[in-house]
Write an enzyme that holds these catalytic residues in place. Structure first.
Site, PDB file in Angstrom:
ATOM      1  N   GLU A   1     -66.965  21.971 -69.817  1.00 32.60           N
ATOM      2  CA  GLU A   1     -68.218  22.350 -69.161  1.00 32.60           C
ATOM      3  C   GLU A   1     -68.568  23.793 -69.493  1.00 32.60           C
ATOM      4  O   GLU A   1     -67.922  24.725 -69.034  1.00 32.60           O
ATOM      5  CB  GLU A   1     -68.091  22.168 -67.640  1.00 32.60           C
ATOM      6  CG  GLU A   1     -69.335  22.575 -66.879  1.00 32.60           C
ATOM      7  CD  GLU A   1     -69.131  22.611 -65.370  1.00 32.60           C
ATOM      8  OE1 GLU A   1     -68.248  21.879 -64.870  1.00 32.60           O
ATOM      9  OE2 GLU A   1     -69.852  23.371 -64.699  1.00 32.60           O
TER      10      GLU A   1
ATOM     11  N   ARG B   1     -74.402  30.429 -67.816  1.00 31.19           N
ATOM     12  CA  ARG B   1     -74.392  31.727 -67.158  1.00 31.19           C
ATOM     13  C   ARG B   1     -74.428  32.886 -68.149  1.00 31.19           C
ATOM     14  O   ARG B   1     -74.447  34.041 -67.751  1.00 31.19           O
ATOM     15  CB  ARG B   1     -73.109  31.882 -66.318  1.00 31.19           C
ATOM     16  CG  ARG B   1     -72.992  30.953 -65.141  1.00 31.19           C
ATOM     17  CD  ARG B   1     -71.788  31.374 -64.364  1.00 31.19           C
ATOM     18  NE  ARG B   1     -71.512  30.568 -63.204  1.00 31.19           N
ATOM     19  CZ  ARG B   1     -70.493  30.805 -62.375  1.00 31.19           C
ATOM     20  NH1 ARG B   1     -69.689  31.811 -62.610  1.00 31.19           N
ATOM     21  NH2 ARG B   1     -70.278  30.045 -61.335  1.00 31.19           N
TER      22      ARG B   1
ATOM     23  N   THR C   1     -73.924  24.827 -64.479  1.00 28.43           N
ATOM     24  CA  THR C   1     -74.892  25.762 -63.899  1.00 28.43           C
ATOM     25  C   THR C   1     -76.310  25.392 -64.311  1.00 28.43           C
ATOM     26  O   THR C   1     -77.153  26.257 -64.548  1.00 28.43           O
ATOM     27  CB  THR C   1     -74.592  27.222 -64.296  1.00 28.43           C
ATOM     28  OG1 THR C   1     -73.199  27.421 -64.424  1.00 28.43           O
ATOM     29  CG2 THR C   1     -75.123  28.183 -63.223  1.00 28.43           C
TER      30      THR C   1
ATOM     31  N   LYS D   1     -69.955  16.669 -57.699  1.00 28.23           N
ATOM     32  CA  LYS D   1     -69.091  17.834 -57.739  1.00 28.23           C
ATOM     33  C   LYS D   1     -69.074  18.425 -56.341  1.00 28.23           C
ATOM     34  O   LYS D   1     -70.127  18.819 -55.819  1.00 28.23           O
ATOM     35  CB  LYS D   1     -69.664  18.825 -58.751  1.00 28.23           C
ATOM     36  CG  LYS D   1     -69.126  20.231 -58.694  1.00 28.23           C
ATOM     37  CD  LYS D   1     -69.845  21.062 -59.737  1.00 28.23           C
ATOM     38  CE  LYS D   1     -69.425  22.482 -59.715  1.00 28.23           C
ATOM     39  NZ  LYS D   1     -70.066  23.230 -60.812  1.00 28.23           N
TER      40      LYS D   1
HETATM   41  O1  LIG Z   1     -71.426  27.700 -62.539  1.00 30.32           O
HETATM   42  C1  LIG Z   1     -71.474  26.576 -62.034  1.00 30.32           C
HETATM   43  O2  LIG Z   1     -72.104  25.573 -62.487  1.00 30.32           O
HETATM   44  C2  LIG Z   1     -70.833  26.344 -60.748  1.00 30.32           C
HETATM   45  O3  LIG Z   1     -71.195  25.433 -60.090  1.00 30.32           O
HETATM   46  C3  LIG Z   1     -69.718  27.176 -60.314  1.00 30.32           C
HETATM   47  C4  LIG Z   1     -68.435  26.911 -61.076  1.00 30.32           C
HETATM   48  O4  LIG Z   1     -68.177  25.549 -61.286  1.00 30.32           O
HETATM   49  C5  LIG Z   1     -67.348  27.495 -60.222  1.00 30.32           C
HETATM   50  O5  LIG Z   1     -67.687  28.845 -59.955  1.00 30.32           O
HETATM   51  C6  LIG Z   1     -65.991  27.434 -60.885  1.00 30.32           C
HETATM   52  O6  LIG Z   1     -65.123  27.944 -59.879  1.00 30.32           O
HETATM   53  P1  LIG Z   1     -63.715  28.626 -60.258  1.00 30.32           P
HETATM   54  O7  LIG Z   1     -62.884  27.559 -60.946  1.00 30.32           O
HETATM   55  O8  LIG Z   1     -63.158  29.058 -58.940  1.00 30.32           O
HETATM   56  O9  LIG Z   1     -64.049  29.775 -61.185  1.00 30.32           O
END
Ligand SMILES: O=C(O)C(=O)C[C@H](O)[C@H](O)COP(=O)(O)O
Length: 203
Positions: free
Chosen positions: A40, A44, A67, A127
């Site tokens: 994925e 960002r 995202t 999700k």
């Molecule tokens: O950017 C996106 O599409 C989101 O929905 C957020 C990410 O999936 C999470 O921020 C991952 O979380 P961590 O594994 O804790 O880094």
């Protein structure tokens, strides 16, 4: 390929924030070599669409976009070669655009009302985000109870240590996490080792 196919590729879907397109193929090659094929790439960073294009060239990689916040971004991601779409939340407009495009879609949800809105759109794979901040495993177990057709990919705050507990929940098909790939210059050996460990989390 449907969203269940994507979720069943491996127990962990690496969530990638890639700033430099030159890092795309080394990261993807290391993850695929370690057994993690669903990748994925979050929208960002300015490089994200080019990263998707580059990673899509890696044999065995099934590259998706994360995202994704609206229909325009969904269209851009599909044009770049994304084979699945992940979003932090769910709107009717984004849901309808994903369904119309036919691309496997994994929308973010946090509450039972979010799930019901998704079910109204014909969606049953979600999700659970942000997983830890949203009450963690007890919250997901409570959420899953009334929705026996729904399956989840919890994401947000999950680590290699906590992932097994999340994967033990019957309604969980996979987890998402950024822990597999560190930041900055990719260390291919370290990424492949982390991917192998993640691939083995559910026998
Ligand atoms: O950017 C996106 O599409 C989101 O929905 C957020 C990410 O999936 C999470 O921020 C991952 O979380 P961590 O594994 O804790 O880094």
């Amino acid at each position: 390929m449907n969203i269940d196919d994507v979720m069943e590729l491996a127990p962990v879907v690496p969530v990638l924030v890639v700033e430099d397109v030159a890092h795309a193929r080394p990261i993807a090659e290391a993850l695929v070599a370690g057994g993690l094929r669903a990748l994925e790439v979050t929208l960002r960073t300015p490089a994200a669409l080019d990263v998707i294009r580059e990673m899509a060239k890696v044999e065995g990689a099934v590259v998706g976009a994360g995202t994704v916040l609206n229909a325009d971004q969904l269209e851009q991601a599909v044009d770049a070669g994304a084979r699945f779409i992940v979003s932090p939340g769910l709107t009717k407009a984004l849901g309808r655009a994903a369904i119309t495009s036919g691309i496997p879609f994994l929308p973010g949800i946090a509450t039972s009302a979010d799930i019901m809105r998704g079910l109204d759109l014909g969606l049953t794979r979600f999700k659970f985000f942000p997983a830890e901040a949203n009450g963690g495993i007890p919250a997901l177990k409570a959420l899953a109870a009334p929705f026996h057709t729904v399956r989840f990919c919890p994401t947000g705050g999950i680590t290699e240590k906590t992932a097994p507990d999340w994967l033990a929940i019957p309604a969980v098909k996979c987890v998402g996490g950024s822990w597999v790939v560190g930041k900055g210059e990719p260390d291919r050996a370290a990424i492949e080792a982390a991917a192998r460990a993640a691939s083995a989390l559910r026998g």
